[in-house]
Structures are given as structure tokens and as C-alpha cells.
Write a protein that holds these residues in place. Structure first.
Motif, PDB file in Angstrom:
ATOM      1  N   GLU A   1      45.614 -31.635  19.279  1.00 36.39           N
ATOM      2  CA  GLU A   1      45.576 -30.586  20.303  1.00 36.39           C
ATOM      3  C   GLU A   1      46.998 -30.175  20.680  1.00 36.39           C
ATOM      4  O   GLU A   1      47.748 -30.958  21.245  1.00 36.39           O
ATOM      5  CB  GLU A   1      44.822 -31.115  21.529  1.00 36.39           C
ATOM      6  N   GLY A   2      47.377 -28.944  20.351  1.00 35.03           N
ATOM      7  CA  GLY A   2      48.674 -28.414  20.752  1.00 35.03           C
ATOM      8  C   GLY A   2      49.776 -28.689  19.742  1.00 35.03           C
ATOM      9  O   GLY A   2      49.671 -29.587  18.896  1.00 35.03           O
ATOM     10  N   PRO A   3      50.879 -27.948  19.826  1.00 38.51           N
ATOM     11  CA  PRO A   3      51.967 -28.092  18.854  1.00 38.51           C
ATOM     12  C   PRO A   3      52.741 -29.396  18.980  1.00 38.51           C
ATOM     13  O   PRO A   3      53.251 -29.904  17.977  1.00 38.51           O
ATOM     14  CB  PRO A   3      52.864 -26.883  19.147  1.00 38.51           C
ATOM     15  N   SER A   4      52.837 -29.970  20.182  1.00 34.57           N
ATOM     16  CA  SER A   4      53.595 -31.212  20.354  1.00 34.57           C
ATOM     17  C   SER A   4      52.934 -32.369  19.617  1.00 34.57           C
ATOM     18  O   SER A   4      53.590 -33.144  18.909  1.00 34.57           O
ATOM     19  CB  SER A   4      53.739 -31.549  21.842  1.00 34.57           C
ATOM     20  N   ASP A   5      51.612 -32.507  19.792  1.00 33.04           N
ATOM     21  CA  ASP A   5      50.886 -33.557  19.083  1.00 33.04           C
ATOM     22  C   ASP A   5      50.864 -33.291  17.582  1.00 33.04           C
ATOM     23  O   ASP A   5      50.890 -34.224  16.775  1.00 33.04           O
ATOM     24  CB  ASP A   5      49.457 -33.657  19.620  1.00 33.04           C
ATOM     25  N   THR A   6      50.813 -32.024  17.196  1.00 27.89           N
ATOM     26  CA  THR A   6      50.861 -31.682  15.782  1.00 27.89           C
ATOM     27  C   THR A   6      52.181 -32.140  15.180  1.00 27.89           C
ATOM     28  O   THR A   6      52.218 -32.711  14.082  1.00 27.89           O
ATOM     29  CB  THR A   6      50.685 -30.170  15.579  1.00 27.89           C
TER      30      THR A   6
ATOM     31  N   VAL B   1      46.888 -29.950  11.296  1.00 33.71           N
ATOM     32  CA  VAL B   1      46.709 -28.562  11.703  1.00 33.71           C
ATOM     33  C   VAL B   1      46.408 -28.588  13.192  1.00 33.71           C
ATOM     34  O   VAL B   1      45.421 -29.196  13.618  1.00 33.71           O
ATOM     35  CB  VAL B   1      45.551 -27.874  10.942  1.00 33.71           C
ATOM     36  N   GLY B   2      47.262 -27.970  13.997  1.00 32.89           N
ATOM     37  CA  GLY B   2      47.111 -28.033  15.439  1.00 32.89           C
ATOM     38  C   GLY B   2      46.104 -27.032  15.978  1.00 32.89           C
ATOM     39  O   GLY B   2      46.058 -25.884  15.539  1.00 32.89           O
ATOM     40  N   ARG B   3      45.302 -27.487  16.953  1.00 30.42           N
ATOM     41  CA  ARG B   3      44.373 -26.604  17.649  1.00 30.42           C
ATOM     42  C   ARG B   3      45.058 -26.028  18.885  1.00 30.42           C
ATOM     43  O   ARG B   3      45.937 -26.673  19.476  1.00 30.42           O
ATOM     44  CB  ARG B   3      43.123 -27.378  18.074  1.00 30.42           C
ATOM     45  N   PRO B   4      44.670 -24.827  19.342  1.00 27.52           N
ATOM     46  CA  PRO B   4      45.342 -24.226  20.500  1.00 27.52           C
ATOM     47  C   PRO B   4      45.084 -24.955  21.808  1.00 27.52           C
ATOM     48  O   PRO B   4      45.934 -24.978  22.685  1.00 27.52           O
ATOM     49  CB  PRO B   4      44.793 -22.794  20.537  1.00 27.52           C
ATOM     50  N   ASP B   5      43.900 -25.543  21.982  1.00 30.25           N
ATOM     51  CA  ASP B   5      43.597 -26.337  23.169  1.00 30.25           C
ATOM     52  C   ASP B   5      42.402 -27.231  22.856  1.00 30.25           C
ATOM     53  O   ASP B   5      41.993 -27.359  21.698  1.00 30.25           O
ATOM     54  CB  ASP B   5      43.338 -25.454  24.407  1.00 30.25           C
ATOM     55  N   ASN B   6      41.819 -27.852  23.882  1.00 30.68           N
ATOM     56  CA  ASN B   6      40.786 -28.850  23.619  1.00 30.68           C
ATOM     57  C   ASN B   6      39.472 -28.257  23.120  1.00 30.68           C
ATOM     58  O   ASN B   6      38.650 -28.962  22.538  1.00 30.68           O
ATOM     59  CB  ASN B   6      40.521 -29.687  24.878  1.00 30.68           C
ATOM     60  N   GLN B   7      39.247 -26.953  23.338  1.00 32.48           N
ATOM     61  CA  GLN B   7      37.970 -26.352  22.959  1.00 32.48           C
ATOM     62  C   GLN B   7      38.102 -25.291  21.870  1.00 32.48           C
ATOM     63  O   GLN B   7      37.167 -25.086  21.097  1.00 32.48           O
ATOM     64  CB  GLN B   7      37.310 -25.704  24.191  1.00 32.48           C
ATOM     65  N   ALA B   8      39.208 -24.586  21.812  1.00 28.06           N
ATOM     66  CA  ALA B   8      39.327 -23.410  20.945  1.00 28.06           C
ATOM     67  C   ALA B   8      39.751 -23.773  19.522  1.00 28.06           C
ATOM     68  O   ALA B   8      40.209 -24.883  19.256  1.00 28.06           O
ATOM     69  CB  ALA B   8      40.328 -22.421  21.549  1.00 28.06           C
TER      70      ALA B   8
END
Length: 298
Positions: free
Chosen positions: A180-185, A196-203
Motif C-alpha cells: 500500500e503506497g509508494p513508501s512500502d513499495t 507493484v504499489g496500490r494507491p491506498d488500502n481499497q483502490a
């Protein structure tokens, strides 16, 4: 000229944002989200020394009213497309030192941020977002306080580089992690894994399906371990919901997980280091589990 931060009661006249942007007593606006030209009642935009763009009122006595309605595009006219590739290229100019600075703040490898095309624009770090076909669709900006906002007209997308997915095709035994998010990616990439990073917890599920249709690697949706006092856990709930969507649409097994003793992948990296994570992953890959992570299969 002194500026006051915009609020929900007094939003920015240019982009209608309730934070980041500022206004002065004479009606001038300092907007950090928009470079819109020909704004009714304003002259500009003019680049501000420390980032953002200043708009001066055409009428000096205009003043600032909280009930102001920002100008919109005329109905029936299409909004001109944003040149996101140009925005990304501009953000990457002379961003090397800023990228190293952010890597130190986050505790990740600078190379991981470079792989995500981390840049510097309008006094903020930027991360481009891509759709499932790999095309730019927006930019996420992060300030020094860690607050993140999308640039105006951005569409939520994924954080990845197309070449990284090509590498994943060559190593089917390693999973593709979906944090979730670029930092964790960046943290997962710092561990030497595919991400592959997701934009937030749901999207992001729709774009992930498009991107991962032909990927045979095991898929792990990684959520933040942010359980609240009321018992809810948005990170876990979002990861599970995303994994269920992917499993149904991709017609395959998808794992979802949150760190057992850490808040997120970045904290896991700082606490345990990349080698321990890789060892636990390789030791348990046959059953698709990550040691130290709570995980389920859908």
C-alpha cells in the motif's frame, strides 16, 4: 506578501483544495496543485520561489471570501489532457540529491525510489502513477511532513515501472507483492523482491487485474497493520477486499497479509532487514506463507 493556509471553510480559489494552498489578504492565491491558465478574475500563474504558483487578482479590491466558487471548465468543453509524461520528466530533473534525502528519511534504498521514478516538483517529492497498461495517469506528491496529495486532475493508479514487471516474468518462483503506497513499495523493492504499489488500502484492483492478467507469480496483497481502538483494521480489511476482487477476476489464488509485529513493510525492513525477510519467504514459498506475517488465502 504574507499568506494564510487554506481551510475547509476558506478553500483555495484555484483548485478548491482545503489544505496546502494559501491566500493573502489582498486576494492573491498560492496554489500547489494547479497551473491552470486563464482563471477568471486572476492573473497568472507565476512560479513561486519555494514551489507552487501565485495567482494575483485582476481587481485589487477583490479580497478573499470563503463562499467563493472556483471557476470550472465550461460545460460541453473537454478538459485538455494533462501531459503526465512531461510532468514526470520535469520532476526527474536534478532530483538525484532529493531522492537520496528521502531514501534516508524512509530507510529504503535510493535505487528503489529511482525505480519508482521518484522526483522533485513544486517543493515536494513526487511519485508517478500508472494505469494497468503502464501509461501515466497522475502524480502523487509528498511533503516534508509526510502528507500526501495527488496533483490536480490525477487519476489513482499504481506505483511500478514496466521493466519491473518484465523482470517478474523471468522469475516465476518469486511472488509479486502488492503493498500500500509508494513508501512500502520502495521498502519491498529494497528487499530485492517484485512489487507493484496500490494507491491506498481499497483502490487499484481494476488496474491490477489489467496489469497482472498474464503474470504467473504468486500474488500477495500486503496491508498496513493499523488496528484501531474500535477493533477495525483498515489495512487488513482493505488488503482482504482487494485480494478477493483479484481472486475472482483473475480466477486464481491470491494471498493477503499484514505484518504481525510491525505496522508496515517499511518498518519490517528497518526492524528485521532484507535478508531475514528473503530467507523466511524462500523457506515457506511452497505453501505461500511469509514468516512473521499473518496471512490467509482467498
Amino acid at each position: 506578501m504574507s499568506f494564510t493556509r487554506c481551510t475547509k471553510d476558506s478553500p483555495c480559489r484555484i483548485c478548491r483544495g482545503a489544505d496546502w494552498c494559501r491566500f493573502s489578504s489582498n486576494g492573491a492565491c498560492l496554489c500547489y496543485r494547479s497551473q491552470m491558465r486563464n482563471v477568471s478574475g486572476y492573473r497568472g500563474p507565476y512560479a513561486a520561489p519555494n514551489g507552487g504558483f501565485i495567482y494575483h487578482p485582476s481587481t485589487p479590491a477583490l479580497g478573499f471570501r470563503s463562499d467563493f466558487t472556483a471557476p470550472r471548465f465550461t460545460q460541453g468543453l473537454e478538459r485538455p489532457p494533462v501531459d503526465w509524461a512531461g510532468e514526470v520528466q520535469q520532476s526527474l530533473q536534478n532530483s538525484h540529491e532529493r531522492t537520496k534525502e528521502l531514501a534516508g528519511l524512509l530507510g529504503v534504498n535510493p535505487e528503489a525510489l529511482t525505480d519508482l521514478e521518484c522526483g522533485w516538483l513544486h517543493g515536494k517529492w513526487t511519485f508517478p502513477m500508472r494505469d494497468g497498461e503502464g501509461q501515466y495517469c497522475g502524480v502523487l506528491a509528498r511533503d516534508h511532513a509526510g502528507q500526501k496529495r495527488c496533483l490536480l486532475h490525477s487519476k489513482k493508479g499504481l506505483f511500478f515501472h514496466p521493466e519491473a514487471i518484465a523482470k517478474a516474468f523471468e522469475h516465476d518462483d518469486l511472488p509479486v507483492l502488492l503493498p500500500e503506497g509508494p513508501s512500502d513499495t520502495a521498502a519491498v523493492l529494497s528487499m530485492g523482491l517484485h512489487a507493484v504499489g496500490r494507491p491506498d488500502n481499497q483502490a487499484g484492483a481494476k488496474e491490477l487485474v489489467t496489469l497482472l492478467t498474464v503474470v504467473k507469480n504468486p500474488l500477495y496483497v500486503l496491508g498496513d497493520n493499523d488496528q484501531k481502538q474500535n477493533g477495525s483494521n483498515p489495512g487488513l480489511e482493505g488488503a482482504k477486499a482487494t485480494a478477493i476482487k483479484l481472486a475472482k477476476l483473475l480466477r486464481r489464488t491470491v494471498f493477503y497479509a499484514v505484518p504481525g509485529d510491525c505496522n508496515d513493510a517499511r518498518e519490517y525492513l528497518q526492524k528485521h532487514g532484507p535478508l531475514g525477510f528473503l530467507d523466511s519467504l524462500q523457506a515457506n514459498k511452497a505453501i505461500g506463507s511469509l514468516e512473521g506475517w499473518r496471512q490467509e488465502v482467498v
